[in-house]
Design a protein around this motif. Structure first.
Motif, mmCIF file in Angstrom:
data_model
loop_
_atom_site.group_PDB
_atom_site.id
_atom_site.type_symbol
_atom_site.label_atom_id
_atom_site.label_comp_id
_atom_site.label_asym_id
_atom_site.label_seq_id
_atom_site.Cartn_x
_atom_site.Cartn_y
_atom_site.Cartn_z
ATOM 1 N N ASP A 69 -22.671 -43.388 -100.648
ATOM 2 C CA ASP A 69 -24.129 -43.164 -100.679
ATOM 3 C C ASP A 69 -24.785 -43.642 -99.384
ATOM 4 O OD1 ASP A 69 -24.434 -45.915 -100.831
ATOM 5 O OD2 ASP A 69 -25.517 -45.906 -102.717
ATOM 6 N N ARG A 138 -17.873 -34.887 -106.932
ATOM 7 C CA ARG A 138 -18.830 -33.857 -107.311
ATOM 8 C C ARG A 138 -19.690 -34.331 -108.482
ATOM 9 N NH1 ARG A 138 -15.344 -30.353 -108.080
ATOM 10 N NH2 ARG A 138 -15.139 -29.698 -105.924
ATOM 11 N N CYS A 139 -19.063 -34.957 -109.481
ATOM 12 C CA CYS A 139 -19.811 -35.479 -110.640
ATOM 13 C C CYS A 139 -20.828 -36.530 -110.219
ATOM 14 C CB CYS A 139 -18.858 -36.084 -111.662
ATOM 15 S SG CYS A 139 -17.922 -34.872 -112.585
ATOM 16 N N CYS A 141 -22.185 -36.680 -107.302
ATOM 17 C CA CYS A 141 -23.025 -36.097 -106.231
ATOM 18 C C CYS A 141 -22.924 -36.911 -104.938
ATOM 19 C CB CYS A 141 -24.482 -36.001 -106.680
ATOM 20 S SG CYS A 141 -24.713 -34.961 -108.110
ATOM 21 N N LEU A 142 -21.700 -37.262 -104.559
ATOM 22 C CA LEU A 142 -21.483 -38.095 -103.378
ATOM 23 C C LEU A 142 -20.825 -37.288 -102.272
ATOM 24 C CD1 LEU A 142 -20.186 -41.332 -105.112
ATOM 25 C CD2 LEU A 142 -22.417 -40.990 -104.067
ATOM 26 N N PHE A 143 -21.625 -36.757 -101.381
ATOM 27 C CA PHE A 143 -21.087 -36.020 -100.242
ATOM 28 C C PHE A 143 -21.842 -36.402 -98.980
ATOM 29 C CE2 PHE A 143 -19.575 -33.577 -103.816
ATOM 30 C CZ PHE A 143 -18.232 -33.476 -103.490
ATOM 31 N N ASN A 144 -21.728 -37.657 -98.614
ATOM 32 C CA ASN A 144 -22.339 -38.158 -97.387
ATOM 33 C C ASN A 144 -21.372 -37.891 -96.245
ATOM 34 O OD1 ASN A 144 -23.475 -39.575 -95.306
ATOM 35 N ND2 ASN A 144 -23.930 -41.395 -96.499
ATOM 36 N N ASN A 196 -18.370 -29.031 -99.584
ATOM 37 C CA ASN A 196 -18.737 -29.200 -100.981
ATOM 38 C C ASN A 196 -20.208 -29.484 -101.110
ATOM 39 O OD1 ASN A 196 -16.646 -29.231 -103.307
ATOM 40 N ND2 ASN A 196 -15.541 -29.957 -101.508
#
Length: 196
Positions: A69, A138-139, A141-144, A196
């Motif tokens: 995050d 994905r669950c 919502c972590l795509f930093n 993603n």
């Protein structure tokens, strides 16, 4: 008249506090992460070995949230390391790749060693673990993406051509160079992370 001190959560015995945290962690890793800010005792006990032993999955999620995050990167990395030490394969995969992606040669070697000790030379197992990690990212919502903006995804041994499993006619056996294999896997992880 005797004045009694108000009872606070800080007055509870340490083993009871660990029990509370472990139950919270088994229910929700997000709630466990937030418990750290409740009081000094919870913050201190969040690193308790008994808590880790009971909840490696929760500590792993906690580490993912903290690291990806972008607000608690150091603490998240420490949690990923702890979960990795408990031999949770998903944690070993993420922590090992983070270390292997480092520009510091010592950290790169640590990452390679961690990955090689946990994963046998079986690409199918690595793909299965990678899939579970991305499902979880994905669950949550972590795509930093900033963590992997400038990652070198080639084998650190300069004269190696690399591992190319999809090119007919040339495939470096992973037993010959695990560094090539993990460099390839890091590339897959980074590219998948970016889209993603």
């Amino acid at each position: 008249m005797e004045v009694t001190q108000p009872k606070t959560i800080e007055n509870l015995p340490q083993d009871m506090l660990v029990e509370i945290l472990s139950r919270v962690g088994s229910y929700s890793s997000d709630q466990l992460f937030m418990c750290k800010s409740v009081c000094k005792s919870f913050s201190k006990l969040s690193k308790d070995p008994l808590l880790l032993k009971r909840n490696p999955n929760a500590i792993f999620r906690w580490g993912l949230i903290g690291y990806f995050d972008g607000r608690h990167t150091d603490y998240g990395l420490e949690c990923l390391k702890q979960a990795s030490n408990s031999q949770l394969k998903e944690a070993v995969y993420v922590y090992g790749l983070i270390m292997f992606a480092s520009c510091k040669i010592e950290e790169k070697h640590v990452g390679l060693q961690i990955l090689n000790e946990t994963f046998p030379p079986e690409p199918e197992m690595v793909v299965a673990v990678r899939t579970r990690v991305f499902d979880l990212l994905r669950c949550l919502c972590l795509f930093n993406r900033r963590h992997f903006a400038y990652v070198a995804t080639s084998c650190p041994i300069s004269d190696h051509r690399g591992y190319f499993p999809h090119i007919h006619g040339f495939e470096l056996t992973i037993l010959e160079c695990m560094s090539c294999f993990w460099a390839y896997e890091l590339g897959v992880f980074v590219n998948r992370f970016a889209y993603n």
